[in-house]
Design a protein around this motif. Structure first.
Motif, PDB file in Angstrom:
ATOM      1  N   MET A   1       0.830  -1.205   0.000  1.00  0.00           N
ATOM      2  CA  MET A   1       0.000   0.000   0.000  1.00  0.00           C
ATOM      3  C   MET A   1       0.868   1.261   0.000  1.00  0.00           C
ATOM      4  O   MET A   1       0.614   2.197  -0.766  1.00  0.00           O
ATOM      5  N   VAL A   2       1.888   1.273   0.866  1.00  0.00           N
ATOM      6  CA  VAL A   2       2.762   2.442   0.948  1.00  0.00           C
ATOM      7  C   VAL A   2       3.467   2.687  -0.391  1.00  0.00           C
ATOM      8  O   VAL A   2       3.580   3.826  -0.860  1.00  0.00           O
ATOM      9  N   LEU A   3       3.900   1.611  -1.041  1.00  0.00           N
ATOM     10  CA  LEU A   3       4.517   1.762  -2.366  1.00  0.00           C
ATOM     11  C   LEU A   3       3.535   2.411  -3.329  1.00  0.00           C
ATOM     12  O   LEU A   3       3.874   3.329  -4.079  1.00  0.00           O
ATOM     13  N   PHE A   4       2.299   1.925  -3.301  1.00  0.00           N
ATOM     14  CA  PHE A   4       1.293   2.463  -4.232  1.00  0.00           C
ATOM     15  C   PHE A   4       0.940   3.911  -3.912  1.00  0.00           C
ATOM     16  O   PHE A   4       0.702   4.703  -4.822  1.00  0.00           O
ATOM     17  N   ILE A   5       0.889   4.251  -2.621  1.00  0.00           N
ATOM     18  CA  ILE A   5       0.603   5.648  -2.278  1.00  0.00           C
ATOM     19  C   ILE A   5       1.671   6.556  -2.880  1.00  0.00           C
ATOM     20  O   ILE A   5       1.364   7.569  -3.516  1.00  0.00           O
ATOM     21  N   ALA A   6       2.938   6.145  -2.705  1.00  0.00           N
ATOM     22  CA  ALA A   6       4.030   6.944  -3.273  1.00  0.00           C
ATOM     23  C   ALA A   6       3.877   7.047  -4.792  1.00  0.00           C
ATOM     24  O   ALA A   6       4.075   8.113  -5.379  1.00  0.00           O
ATOM     25  N   GLY A   7       3.518   5.945  -5.429  1.00  0.00           N
ATOM     26  CA  GLY A   7       3.327   5.948  -6.876  1.00  0.00           C
ATOM     27  C   GLY A   7       2.175   6.842  -7.306  1.00  0.00           C
ATOM     28  O   GLY A   7       2.280   7.602  -8.271  1.00  0.00           O
ATOM     29  N   LEU A   8       1.075   6.763  -6.556  1.00  0.00           N
ATOM     30  CA  LEU A   8      -0.109   7.565  -6.902  1.00  0.00           C
ATOM     31  C   LEU A   8       0.180   9.060  -6.774  1.00  0.00           C
ATOM     32  O   LEU A   8      -0.262   9.864  -7.607  1.00  0.00           O
ATOM     33  N   LEU A   9       0.916   9.433  -5.727  1.00  0.00           N
ATOM     34  CA  LEU A   9       1.192  10.851  -5.510  1.00  0.00           C
ATOM     35  C   LEU A   9       2.097  11.420  -6.602  1.00  0.00           C
ATOM     36  O   LEU A   9       2.157  12.640  -6.798  1.00  0.00           O
ATOM     37  N   ALA A  10       2.804  10.505  -7.311  1.00  0.00           N
ATOM     38  CA  ALA A  10       3.716  10.979  -8.349  1.00  0.00           C
ATOM     39  C   ALA A  10       3.001  11.232  -9.679  1.00  0.00           C
ATOM     40  O   ALA A  10       3.586  11.776 -10.614  1.00  0.00           O
ATOM     41  N   ILE A  11       1.722  10.821  -9.779  1.00  0.00           N
ATOM     42  CA  ILE A  11       0.993  11.043 -11.043  1.00  0.00           C
ATOM     43  C   ILE A  11       0.507  12.492 -11.091  1.00  0.00           C
ATOM     44  O   ILE A  11      -0.165  12.939 -10.162  1.00  0.00           O
ATOM     45  N   PRO A  12       0.867  13.243 -12.146  1.00  0.00           N
ATOM     46  CA  PRO A  12       0.450  14.650 -12.221  1.00  0.00           C
ATOM     47  C   PRO A  12      -1.070  14.797 -12.192  1.00  0.00           C
ATOM     48  O   PRO A  12      -1.789  14.039 -12.839  1.00  0.00           O
ATOM     49  N   ARG A  13      -1.547  15.775 -11.402  1.00  0.00           N
ATOM     50  CA  ARG A  13      -2.991  15.964 -11.244  1.00  0.00           C
ATOM     51  C   ARG A  13      -3.680  16.400 -12.530  1.00  0.00           C
ATOM     52  O   ARG A  13      -4.855  16.131 -12.737  1.00  0.00           O
ATOM     53  N   ASP A  14      -2.945  17.091 -13.406  1.00  0.00           N
ATOM     54  CA  ASP A  14      -3.566  17.623 -14.638  1.00  0.00           C
ATOM     55  C   ASP A  14      -4.229  16.515 -15.459  1.00  0.00           C
ATOM     56  O   ASP A  14      -5.233  16.734 -16.114  1.00  0.00           O
ATOM     57  N   TYR A  15      -3.623  15.329 -15.430  1.00  0.00           N
ATOM     58  CA  TYR A  15      -4.185  14.230 -16.211  1.00  0.00           C
ATOM     59  C   TYR A  15      -5.639  13.994 -15.815  1.00  0.00           C
ATOM     60  O   TYR A  15      -6.513  13.799 -16.663  1.00  0.00           O
ATOM     61  N   TYR A  16      -5.875  13.998 -14.487  1.00  0.00           N
ATOM     62  CA  TYR A  16      -7.228  13.717 -14.004  1.00  0.00           C
ATOM     63  C   TYR A  16      -8.160  14.883 -14.326  1.00  0.00           C
ATOM     64  O   TYR A  16      -9.314  14.676 -14.687  1.00  0.00           O
ATOM     65  N   GLU A  17      -7.617  16.118 -14.194  1.00  0.00           N
ATOM     66  CA  GLU A  17      -8.452  17.284 -14.506  1.00  0.00           C
ATOM     67  C   GLU A  17      -8.868  17.254 -15.968  1.00  0.00           C
ATOM     68  O   GLU A  17     -10.029  17.456 -16.304  1.00  0.00           O
ATOM     69  N   ALA A  18      -7.889  16.978 -16.840  1.00  0.00           N
ATOM     70  CA  ALA A  18      -8.185  16.911 -18.268  1.00  0.00           C
ATOM     71  C   ALA A  18      -9.238  15.841 -18.540  1.00  0.00           C
ATOM     72  O   ALA A  18     -10.200  16.056 -19.281  1.00  0.00           O
ATOM     73  N   ALA A  19      -9.072  14.683 -17.863  1.00  0.00           N
ATOM     74  CA  ALA A  19     -10.015  13.582 -18.079  1.00  0.00           C
ATOM     75  C   ALA A  19     -11.405  13.960 -17.576  1.00  0.00           C
ATOM     76  O   ALA A  19     -12.415  13.618 -18.202  1.00  0.00           O
ATOM     77  N   SER A  20     -11.462  14.691 -16.425  1.00  0.00           N
ATOM     78  CA  SER A  20     -12.755  15.111 -15.888  1.00  0.00           C
ATOM     79  C   SER A  20     -13.477  16.033 -16.862  1.00  0.00           C
ATOM     80  O   SER A  20     -14.679  15.917 -17.073  1.00  0.00           O
ATOM     81  N   ILE A  21     -12.708  16.952 -17.433  1.00  0.00           N
ATOM     82  CA  ILE A  21     -13.307  17.884 -18.403  1.00  0.00           C
ATOM     83  C   ILE A  21     -13.871  17.109 -19.579  1.00  0.00           C
ATOM     84  O   ILE A  21     -14.950  17.399 -20.081  1.00  0.00           O
ATOM     85  N   ASP A  22     -13.157  16.066 -19.995  1.00  0.00           N
ATOM     86  CA  ASP A  22     -13.648  15.237 -21.096  1.00  0.00           C
ATOM     87  C   ASP A  22     -14.767  14.311 -20.665  1.00  0.00           C
ATOM     88  O   ASP A  22     -15.246  13.508 -21.458  1.00  0.00           O
TER      89      ASP A  22
END
Lengths: 274, 290
Positions: B172-193
């Protein structure tokens, strides 16, 4: 829409607590049990003890060889972690800076040990031939060797990120290799070396297999073996076994709480880069 | 600048000597012992070729069971830890309150010795007075009570569950570190779409987490194949041989004095791990030199 969002948030928080409880409950049961009377502890239930009995801890301390084995664990963990920090700092520095084929080969050769299983039967022969069976020195050196691969891997990456211009400047100012290492590199390595120390301390403290093969006198036992043996003798008295478990886990949990940043940092390094 | 002079290789001699003595020498010696009849009953070590390997791989079917158990344990715990670890990480980065507290609690079993965790669960899973069965009974669910560690059907799944319980926090800790490294813009762009949760998960999160998933898998597999403490403490291989894995079999052949045979079992594990290590080291190498 807002209501739905709030409901979702409440749901997620509840789920998080539920999952945390799944992890916590076993420990809570053990802690409660460690204060119960023998008869009350016969059935493991999540209830408060009728009367808190601190006597259990005294009995466990006296009969479980906990004093001596605490000292052994501390000696093995502390000494091997110190020695490890020393040898790993030196080797990471020279292997990551020196771009020769030999140093590259040595690095891979050393980190190969991260995955390879230790073969304990011939290891016993090797240690016997050096008269290191049942000896503190033998255990300390063995634990140091076991810690080298992963610690080197973590430290090597760290040294690589220190700019080489620093070395050049230091050499211009008249440093030789050893001075450069001690005055410039080691101070920059402090945090990663603390990580290596803490991680190794914990893994040696928790080590069970090596002592099982290598140590056969009670005086030499670390806490893990002492607890296992205690369980063998008192498995019917769960209040005592529980108190024993609590006493043995406390040092580790304290180290964990103090060194949390370093532990999590060290365990995730290498996994999330790239 | 002469690198050899400033960074002399003998700075690493301490590490190399210790590593050679305690890790490499036993490994090589162990391979040699696998071909001998070395045991506690005679002082000689006679060369007997591949006989032990024949016994293990084709002679006595119990040895194949140990290898099968090891592989099964590795597969199930690897998948369970990865799936649960990812689920927990997603939950804890989704904005729940006191996420750090949850993270610390769920990670904490990881810092305890398996001996401690094993003894805790030995008491909790006791068929008569253990917490699990007592709780089930008090809820009127007597049909669900089992002899968790003592029955042929439930012993292995119980060990795997305990091991997953202990190890999922690390993943879980490994994945948390991995998740935090994903740029937020990707999700924002996807939300807009107009992308939903599932689309974001499978189109952004999981592909971006691939390096972490790979490392987690590697860690889980190498840990799983080498498992010893978990099985030794919880069941000691029982009932019968039902939960024995390679390393508990090595220990019992050591205890019985069949040192050559034990070495051969270790060698088989060594070969499996060496093949896997080859790929892992390549993976790590790519990581360091980015």
């Amino acid at each position: 829409m807002r209501l739905r969002k709030r409901l979702a948030s409440i749901g997620l928080n509840a789920l998080a607590w539920l999952l945390s409880l799944v992890v916590l409950i076993p420990f809570v049961v053990i802690v409660l049990n460690s204060f119960k009377s023998d008869a009350e502890a016969k059935v493991l239930k999540l209830t408060l003890p009728e009367k808190f009995i601190f006597e259990n801890y005294k009995i466990v301390y006296e009969q479980g060889h906990l004093g001596g084995s605490f000292f052994n664990s501390l000696l093995h963990s502390g000494a091997s972690s110190l020695l490890l920090v020393f040898v790993v700092a030196f080797s990471a520095f020279t292997l990551s800076r020196n771009y020769s084929r030999l140093s590259k080969f040595l690095y891979f050769f050393l980190i190969l040990g991260i995955t390879l299983p230790l073969n304990y039967i011939p290891l016993m022969e090797v240690m016997k031939s050096m008269s290191m069976i049942n000896s503190h020195l033998g255990m300390i050196l063995l634990y140091t060797a076991m810690g080298i691969p992963i610690s080197l891997f973590i430290t090597y990456a760290f040294v690589s990120n220190i700019p080489k211009e620093l070395d050049e400047a230091a050499i211009m100012d008249g440093c030789n290799g050893i001075k450069l290492f001690l005055r410039i590199i080691v101070p920059l390595l402090t945090s990663v070396l603390v990580t290596v120390f803490v991680l190794n301390f914990l893994s040696v403290w928790n080590e069970f297999t090596a002592p099982l093969y290598m140590l056969n006198t009670v005086e030499m036992w670390p806490m893990t073996l002492a607890v296992y043996n205690f369980f063998g003798q008192f498995s019917a008295q769960w209040n005592l076994v529980s108190a024993d478990i609590v006493l043995t886990s406390l040092p580790v949990l304290i180290v964990f709480l103090i060194g949390q940043k370093y532990i999590v940092g060290g365990l995730t390094s290498g996994a999330v880069k790239g | 600048m002469n690198a050899n002079k400033i960074y002399p290789w003998y700075f690493s001699s301490g590490a190399i000597v210790l590593y050679l003595l305690f890790i490499v020498a036993p490994a090589l010696l162990g391979i040699y012992y696998s071909f001998t009849d070395w045991n506690s009953y005679s002082s000689e070590k006679n060369f007997i070729g591949l006989e032990h390997f024949r016994t293990i791989l084709a002679g006595d079917p119990t040895y194949l069971l140990f290898i099968k158990n090891t592989v099964l344990f590795t597969l199930v715990t690897s998948i369970a830890k990865t799936v649960l670890g990812l689920f927990l990480a997603l939950l804890l980065v989704s904005g729940v309150k006191a996420a750090n507290v949850h993270r610390m609690i769920i990670f904490s079993p990881q810092v305890l010795s398996f001996l401690i965790v094993g003894l805790v669960f030995k008491s909790l899973l006791d068929p008569n007075n253990g917490f699990v069965n007592v709780t089930l009974r008090s809820m009127g669910l007597d049909v669900l009570t089992q002899n968790w560690l003592g029955s042929l059907t439930w012993a292995m799944p119980s060990i795997m569950a305990v091991d997953t319980w202990k190890g999922m926090g690390y993943i879980m800790v490994l994945f948390i570190a991995g998740l935090l490294a994903i740029p937020r813009d990707y999700y924002e762009a996807a939300s807009i779409d107009g992308a939903g949760f599932g689309q974001k998960l499978f189109r952004i999160t999981i592909p971006m987490l691939m390096p972490t998933i790979t490392i987690a898998t590697v860690l889980n597999i190498t840990y799983g194949l080498r498992v010893f403490d978990a099985v030794y403490v919880l069941t000691n291989g029982g009932p019968g041989n039902a939960t024995d894995v390679i390393n508990t079999a090595v220990y019992s052949s050591f205890a019985k004095g069949y040192w050559g045979l034990g070495s051969a079992l270790s060698t088989i594990l060594f070969v499996i791990m060496a093949i896997i290590s080859f790929f892992i080291i390549r993976l790590m190498n790519r990581k360091v030199e980015y």
